[in-house]
Design an enzyme around this catalytic site. Structure first.
Site, PDB file in Angstrom:
ATOM      1  N   LYS A   1      -7.106  23.340  -1.555  1.00  0.00           N
ATOM      2  CA  LYS A   1      -6.233  24.733  -1.750  1.00  0.00           C
ATOM      3  C   LYS A   1      -7.463  25.733  -1.471  1.00  0.00           C
ATOM      4  CE  LYS A   1      -3.210  24.905  -5.031  1.00  0.00           C
ATOM      5  NZ  LYS A   1      -1.953  25.130  -4.861  1.00  0.00           N
TER       6      LYS A   1
ATOM      7  N   ARG B   1      -4.968  27.808 -10.327  1.00  0.00           N
ATOM      8  CA  ARG B   1      -4.183  26.577  -9.759  1.00  0.00           C
ATOM      9  C   ARG B   1      -5.352  25.569  -9.629  1.00  0.00           C
ATOM     10  NH1 ARG B   1      -1.443  30.555  -6.733  1.00  0.00           N
ATOM     11  NH2 ARG B   1       0.779  30.019  -6.700  1.00  0.00           N
TER      12      ARG B   1
ATOM     13  N   GLY C   1      -0.047  13.956  -9.917  1.00  0.00           N
ATOM     14  CA  GLY C   1      -0.347  13.626 -11.078  1.00  0.00           C
ATOM     15  C   GLY C   1      -1.167  14.687 -11.871  1.00  0.00           C
TER      16      GLY C   1
ATOM     17  N   MET D   1      -2.213  18.859 -13.437  1.00  0.00           N
ATOM     18  CA  MET D   1      -1.584  20.112 -13.752  1.00  0.00           C
ATOM     19  C   MET D   1      -1.494  20.905 -12.505  1.00  0.00           C
ATOM     20  SD  MET D   1      -3.528  23.185 -15.554  1.00  0.00           S
ATOM     21  CE  MET D   1      -3.435  24.686 -14.571  1.00  0.00           C
TER      22      MET D   1
ATOM     23  N   ARG E   1      -1.664  24.680   4.531  1.00  0.00           N
ATOM     24  CA  ARG E   1      -2.127  23.266   5.033  1.00  0.00           C
ATOM     25  C   ARG E   1      -1.203  22.519   6.010  1.00  0.00           C
ATOM     26  NH1 ARG E   1       0.553  21.430  -0.900  1.00  0.00           N
ATOM     27  NH2 ARG E   1       2.718  22.003  -0.465  1.00  0.00           N
TER      28      ARG E   1
ATOM     29  N   HIS F   1       9.998 -16.566   2.544  1.00  0.00           N
ATOM     30  CA  HIS F   1      10.577 -17.174   3.597  1.00  0.00           C
ATOM     31  C   HIS F   1      11.493 -16.120   4.242  1.00  0.00           C
ATOM     32  CE1 HIS F   1      13.262 -19.365   6.394  1.00  0.00           C
ATOM     33  NE2 HIS F   1      12.166 -20.052   7.000  1.00  0.00           N
TER      34      HIS F   1
ATOM     35  N   SER G   1      -7.069 -19.057  16.411  1.00  0.00           N
ATOM     36  CA  SER G   1      -6.079 -18.141  16.104  1.00  0.00           C
ATOM     37  C   SER G   1      -6.045 -18.178  14.339  1.00  0.00           C
ATOM     38  CB  SER G   1      -4.726 -18.373  16.567  1.00  0.00           C
ATOM     39  OG  SER G   1      -3.779 -17.273  16.090  1.00  0.00           O
TER      40      SER G   1
ATOM     41  N   CYS H   1      -2.809 -14.440  13.775  1.00  0.00           N
ATOM     42  CA  CYS H   1      -1.423 -14.644  14.190  1.00  0.00           C
ATOM     43  C   CYS H   1      -0.381 -14.456  12.626  1.00  0.00           C
ATOM     44  CB  CYS H   1      -0.833 -15.781  14.877  1.00  0.00           C
ATOM     45  SG  CYS H   1      -1.459 -17.339  14.303  1.00  0.00           S
TER      46      CYS H   1
ATOM     47  N   TYR I   1      -7.481 -10.324  20.164  1.00  0.00           N
ATOM     48  CA  TYR I   1      -5.992  -9.730  20.137  1.00  0.00           C
ATOM     49  C   TYR I   1      -5.532  -9.996  18.619  1.00  0.00           C
ATOM     50  CZ  TYR I   1      -4.580 -14.819  20.231  1.00  0.00           C
ATOM     51  OH  TYR I   1      -4.410 -16.173  19.803  1.00  0.00           O
TER      52      TYR I   1
END
Lengths: 898, 898
Positions: free
Chosen positions: B33, B103, B112, B114, B359, B475, B784, B851, B871
């Site tokens: 801020k 602020r 969370g 003030m 912002r 599963h 893999s 994978c 990959y």
């Protein structure tokens, strides 16, 4: 590596006539047999002259497309000439033929290899010459036919039954049954028949050229190195292919040249008892193979032995006193020279003694112990050597009762030798029945498909355990070994019908109450009673273990939770408890209900109420352990297994718990169902229980601290419990649980005013824990490697389920050893090593131990020593093995330094 | 790190009147801020003057036993004087008081913490002054009472309900309900009442010293950094404690000073659609909190928006055209300056516009895509930046249907959001019933305690899946995500009674056939039908993905085995199949019997007969896959799961198999029992099946090779299958199996005359495989990483069973994320990294992929990129996410290089 003389490689080493080019220390080059023949020759002992083709010939042969190296043939010719000169005969000479024996000889004895060809050098001409020279044509033609059969069998690949059939037919034609009834003419005829068999089988005659015979035999020995049998043997015993074998060519001597000839085998001490007495047997007028074949009963060597056995056939001491005296002299010289008990072979040819072999003799563990201790006392070896001589694994034989080897028996089936020792008892199928019968003083064998923690009370009272499923490290096997109970596991042919109260094996039905006998050392199961022999831990054993203890640096603790096990462990020399599995204390009939209430309670309050009832029992357990192990460390593992292992099984049990909890039985069933897991090994257990249900570990910590205070009071010795949290995967888990345990300690200290000293540590039994050991050591004051579970997770193999493919894996050579028996050093071992390094980097004084089954395996103990662990912990009955293995490990490191 | 001026640290940064000591780039020092207020001020935008106490003050405060650093007070005084000078008022001046807002402002927004104290500087005197100066006493005393309540709540800790009760009582006494009906006198009275409340609660009066008020508020902001709420928030979002918070002190401006005053919030583009239009709302004569409180309905900013909504309350464009024009100018300048859509707050005080905040604005994924693509087109940002702006994980929203946010709904229960998307259908409890009803065109929701591979046919036809057990990677969850089916798993409150065909949840009974709706993105389950919205993959999406593809180096494949999945994968841009799970092909009704015959056959011959029947089916499966993926690589994993997964369950099924095998049903039961395992995850599966039953892999290899030939013929494109052996732990296993596969290839090549090109590789899914990667790479042409199983074994956690403690672990902060969702980089990741290094050392051209489920998780994709994999492979529906994540990873590496 070649030994070179100038530029030419020396491929052949001669020996004989008090000289030798080789020596015992050239074993790698000459093979065991060749090296010892050379050594004996150098010592001036009467060794028939000969020579050895080195193992390098074998290696060169295979490296060079099965061609012999240059120069070999010349060297063989020249060595052969030297042998001929010593003996005064010539190879192939019809008048006075030199005959040879050809024997393979690798670095270590290899039963998978071709062994021997005798009488080589006989052909039609030399046989006639031998007949004339010896004046014994029957002997000559008998020798010839033996040679043809042996040579055909091992060199030419003609099946031996063809010759045996011909011999049988000939005897049948004559109406006789004994070879000894055949005369010269019979052997002559049979030699002709044999030669025809060879011609038919091979399309060419039996080789008459003695040099062709010699190279054929040499080629057969080298060829046998790559035979399927030899390769399999090498793979199983991890013998490198490149070792190769040597070939020993030696002048024949004959023990079958009349009544002044003989042949025999002997040990310089009794290989069964270890007693310092000359021991062995011989046969007059016989060749070596006759002693082994068992057609004639051999005679004792010494008069004392003969008299002890009340045998009336005269001993060698009586029949050939001079030879006997020479032999005694030789055996003393050999022992003095080799500093070990020797296994020797000799032949007497017309009154002249010849030494054919010497090597370290095989012996029973009991004998090995006595010989080592005696030799150390006699000054033949030092104590270090005495300790090094005993194979730690072999001690297992001494620590359990064993079947009387002389007793008759009927084998019913065979399973895995899961826990050594022998036991006889009546068959029972349930732990309850086991307890009932045992209470009446009856010895029982508990027979189960497989066992579970709930069977423990039954296993405890059983003399032995038989299961039809599960491997060497199944629940039954592990628990049985821990208890020192004989166990045969995975006897797959056994089909149990619990309802009918029978088991069936290969069509044979065995009923509850029938007697059976187990040999946990061989895996055999016998019908009825087979008498057993109790172990005798002789003074030699204790003395040697004492020497071993002074040599080792690795401490040895035991895995134990019952007072009985703890006492056994202390007797066997354990230096503390490395693993007390608290869950084993939960299964007793008097507390399982409280445990079940705890698990099935709907909420924390319910659990706490049940735990409050368990607390005093756990405290008493710990107090008793602390008292028995007074002065020694005790590591207590907090609750580890999944809760559902404790669940009720039968409807009666469910009803009991529901009543105790004052709730509907359906609710209890529902909660039990909730606790079921697909893979309990990887489930809600260990530290995870501690995180989810803080009250369980809090109760256990309180029981430990209160017990420590009580035991200090009763014993007057300070107690330092080591509290071990199982199945940690992250530092955070341990830090959370540690705060709670410390909280309990502070509360107990405040309530009692006592000062508590204790350590908090963890099992390292998950790969992640090993990887994150640096982080975990920020919280842990000690690590104990739980290598059972670490092996399971690193390999991804459940030991309960591994039985189905373990055999395939061993057969295919994928596993050289069951990884649950001997630590997989290159896989699991790397994680252990990593954890040691990372843990000690964070906390240099981190205490390190191992408490898996591997703690009692000698190879694994050596690994633990090498990577710098402080202790191993194993089942009480393996403590002596681990002590000795630890000494070996320390000695090996010393040696490597030299 | 301190910013120092000479020797004195600068703790306070001023802004206002077109200047600022700070800037946006000082976010870490000034908080979000404060940095943006400074930036706007420097841009010459109308920002109420003020100053920021840096985050370093916070850090120093906590480092120094809660004491402020030296020099701070002087710097605050001097900054305050500067603000007063700009505004032309003085702090605490009864005549013309300066009022302040206080602020907090951390680096990142932290709910969370003030937040705000407004109107600070009011006391009895200054309020009277404000009343006189503004000529509006009602406004002044209303402001005072608001200040007292807010200050008491956040600074003094006096509960706010005390004040609310007093206000309520006052209104009740007057018989009115609206605050707006209260006049000046009411507020004056209430201010007195409020002050009495404070006196009673604290024992001292409300602070009249404005400096005390200021330092009280500053202290409260810093104190809130260590509040339990803030600490929890930081732990969950892994925000370091040492970041600290800044405090912004700013002159108050009032939007509630009459009809020429207003307050509003706006976005520079539509945050919901991304359309390039000024978007927001405002209220005349109101303070910021009134907009949020929702007591009055805010009005639109633009006339166009108002008309589109057919709202008759005038827009800002209409009521204050000059202010609106200025605001439009400012928003264009802010977008041009920040190159991003902004979320702004403004206040109009007596016709004068003030900017209170700017912002980056939050937006939906759809909007984010449109804004990024538009801005790139507009030249505001480049394509790299556009790609970097989109959170890959957020794409998930676009790839599945979702519930219509406007529709009414009745929540039945909540489980885990296992597979995103929404689905409505009638409840069925068995896969068979699912198939029946689906065949009739009915949409069904399959409800199971948990699913198993045998349920797959039912899952395939179901619109969604609900399970009462199992976690995010059970599963059901994994398969559902793979299929793109919505799934809610682990809905623990659901009690299924299969027999009765009902499930009960919190007393509500739902019957088979009842309609329910799942939201797989939230885990919610609704009774009845909730309308859904289909995903629209707009042109922006495609365009941005195209840009992303040019930026990434990591390839993206899909895990797929059905033609449907393969097609979806290709549509979503998959560059091949990274994992085809052949066992999924075994469950179809038409082949499960043959599979069961194979498993339950007594011997190899029986197995081969059954396999011969399965071969043509597998071949057709593979042919179809090769054709669909023509030109792209396809990795086929040989049979992996334990055989017992395929076993018959019902008596009917057992009878079927017994008939097919022509054997006794008892025998089939016995064999099935033999196959049961304690921990199937660690059992006889994967390569172990291949070793024990060579004929299975031989059949599969043959099917692959024959299919490759067939697909080459039909498609004209060469096919290069990659054959993957699962669950390898040793090099030896792979070498044995490779020989057999190559043997099959040679046989097929000989039979057909075709030339085959293929690769043989392995999954790395066991810790041991990772450790021994060097040895395994001697055989494997590719690795893999099966990170699902590797996570299970490294952590020792079965994902099917992890549900029971996962919540506890997340709550305790032991897991920051479910390790089955995002790869545990420091544990499992070390093994992967090790395997990459060791594998490539042996075989530099080793192909490397992943994978496991992690292949579709952005953080894990970045890890895969960073360690140099070739990959990732993920479920078809996550392919776009992986593509974008791969681009992000490549961009991040580029950035790190800069």
């Amino acid at each position: 590596m070649s030994t070179t003389t100038g530029t030419a490689t020396k491929w052949v080493y001669t020996f004989g006539a008090g000289k030798a080019e080789g020596a015992a220390r050239l074993r790698n080059l000459l093979g065991g047999k060749g090296a010892n023949l050379a050594e004996m020759s150098s010592l001036g002992l009467p060794v028939p002259p000969g020579f050895t083709l080195t193992t390098e010939v074998c290696t060169a042969f295979y490296a060079n497309q099965n061609k012999y190296p240059d120069g070999l043939e010349d060297q063989v010719q020249s060595a052969l000439a030297q042998v001929a000169a010593h003996v005064g005969r010539r190879f192939g000479d019809p008048a006075s033929p030199l005959l040879l024996s050809i024997r393979s000889g690798a670095r270590t004895s290899m039963p998978g290899m071709m062994d021997t060809v005798l009488n080589l050098g006989l052909n039609d001409e030399t046989t006639a010459g031998l007949a004339a020279e010896s004046g014994d044509a029957r002997f000559a033609y008998d020798s010839y036919r033996r040679f043809i059969q042996m040579y055909c069998d091992v060199v030419l690949g003609v099946e031996h039954y063809l010759f045996e059939d011909a011999l049988e037919e000939h005897k049948n034609g004559l109406g006789i049954t004994q070879d000894t009834d055949l005369g010269e003419e019979d052997w002559r005829e049979l030699v002709e028949t044999y030669k025809e068999i060879v011609q038919r089988a091979l399309g060419e005659p039996f080789p008459q050229d003695v040099h062709a015979q010699l190279w054929g035999a040499i080629g057969a020995v080298f060829g046998s190195w790559e035979s399927a049998r030899a390769r399999t043997y090498r793979r199983i015993h991890t013998i490198p292919d490149e070792w190769g074998t040597a070939v020993n060519v030696q002048a024949m001597v004959f023990g079958n040249m009349g009544e002044d000839s003989a042949t025999g085998v002997a040990f310089t001490r009794n290989p069964s008892t270890g007693d310092n007495e000359f021991y062995g047997e011989y046969l007059i007028n016989a060749q070596g193979e006759d002693v082994v074949a068992g057609i004639r009963t051999p005679q004792y060597l010494t008069r004392a032995a003969r008299e002890r056995a009340t045998d009336d056939k005269p001993s060698l001491e009586e029949t050939m006193p001079l030879v006997f005296a020479e032999l005694c002299d030789i055996y003393h010289r050999l022992e003095a020279h080799y500093h070990d008990m020797q296994d020797i072979e000799f032949t007497v040819e017309k009154g002249k003694l010849w030494m054919l072999q010497t090597r370290a003799g095989k012996r029973t563990t009991k004998a090995a112990l006595k010989i080592a201790v005696d030799m150390a006392r006699e000054g033949l070896i030092d104590r270090t050597e005495a300790v090094a001589r005993i194979d730690p694994a072999s001690l297992d034989q001494l620590l359990h009762p064993s079947l009387d080897p002389a007793a008759p028996r009927k084998v019913l089936t065979k399973g895995l030798p899961a826990s050594p020792g022998a036991a006889t008892g009546e068959v029972v199928f349930t732990p309850e029945k086991a307890e009932q019968r045992a209470a009446l003083g009856q010895s029982v064998i508990l027979v189960r498909t497989e066992t579970s923690p709930e069977d423990i009370h039954g296993m405890h009272v059983a003399a032995g355990i038989l299961t039809s499923r599960g491997g060497m490290t199944s629940h039954a096997a592990v628990v049985a070994r821990g208890m020192g109970r004989p166990c045969v596991s995975g006897a797959g042919a056994v089909r149990i019908d619990y309802k009918a109260g029978i088991f069936i094996v290969d069509g044979e039905t065995v009923r509850e109450g029938d007697m059976i006998t187990l040999d946990g050392g061989s895996g055999e199961v016998f019908l009825g009673t087979v008498p057993t022999v109790r172990p005798e831990l002789s003074g030699d054993f204790g003395e040697l273990m004492g020497w071993a203890d002074t040599m080792r640096t690795l401490k040895v603790r035991a895995n134990a939770e019952t007072p009985e096990d703890a006492r056994t462990a202390r007797q066997f020399g354990a230096q503390g408890i490395g693993l007390c599995r608290t869950e084993h204390m939960f299964f007793n009939a008097d507390r399982i209900i409280a445990v079940r209430e705890m698990i099935l309670a709907a909420d924390e309050a319910g659990r706490r109420a049940a735990l409050a009832r368990i607390l005093p029992m756990q405290r008493d357990d710990f107090t008793s352990l602390f008292e028995i192990m007074s002065g020694l460390p005790v590591t207590i593992r907090l609750l580890d297994p999944p809760l559902h292992e404790f669940l009720p099984k039968s409807d009666v049990e469910f009803a009991q718990v529901a009543a105790a909890l004052k709730c509907d039985v359906e609710k209890v069933h529902a909660r039990a169902h909730e606790l079921e897991e697909s893979n309990p090994m990887l489930g809600h257990r260990g530290a995870r229980l501690g995180i989810s249900y803080p009250e369980i570990y809090e109760m256990q910590a309180r029981a430990i601290f209160e017990a420590a205070i009580a035991a200090e009071k009763s014993s007057g010795e300070p107690v330092h419990p080591e509290i071990m949290v199982p199945l940690i995967a992250t530092g955070k888990e341990l830090s959370i649980l540690k705060v709670r345990i410390v909280g309990v300690a502070e509360a107990v200290a405040k309530e009692t005013g006592a000062r508590l000293t204790y350590q908090i540590g963890t099992m390292i039994e998950l790969p992640r824990a090993a990887l994150r050991a640096g982080e975990i050591a920020q919280e842990a004051e000690f690590f104990s490697f739980g290598t059972n579970d670490l092996t399971q997770t690193t390999y991804g193999i459940s030991r309960d389920d591994s039985g189905s493919f373990l055999k395939d894996y061993l057969k295919a050579g994928i596993f050289v050893q069951d990884p649950f028996v001997s630590l997989d050093q290159e896989g699991v071992g790397e994680l252990v090593r990593m954890a040691v390094e990372r843990g000690r980097k964070t906390r240099p004084d981190l205490k390190l131990g191992i408490c898996g089954e591997h703690g009692g395996d000698p190879a694994s103990v050596k690994f633990c020593h090498d990577i710098g662990l402080d202790y191993v912990s194993c089942s009480p009955f393996r403590v002596p093995i681990a002590r000795l293995a630890a000494a070996h490990a320390a000695l090996a490191v010393e040696q490597e330094k030299d």
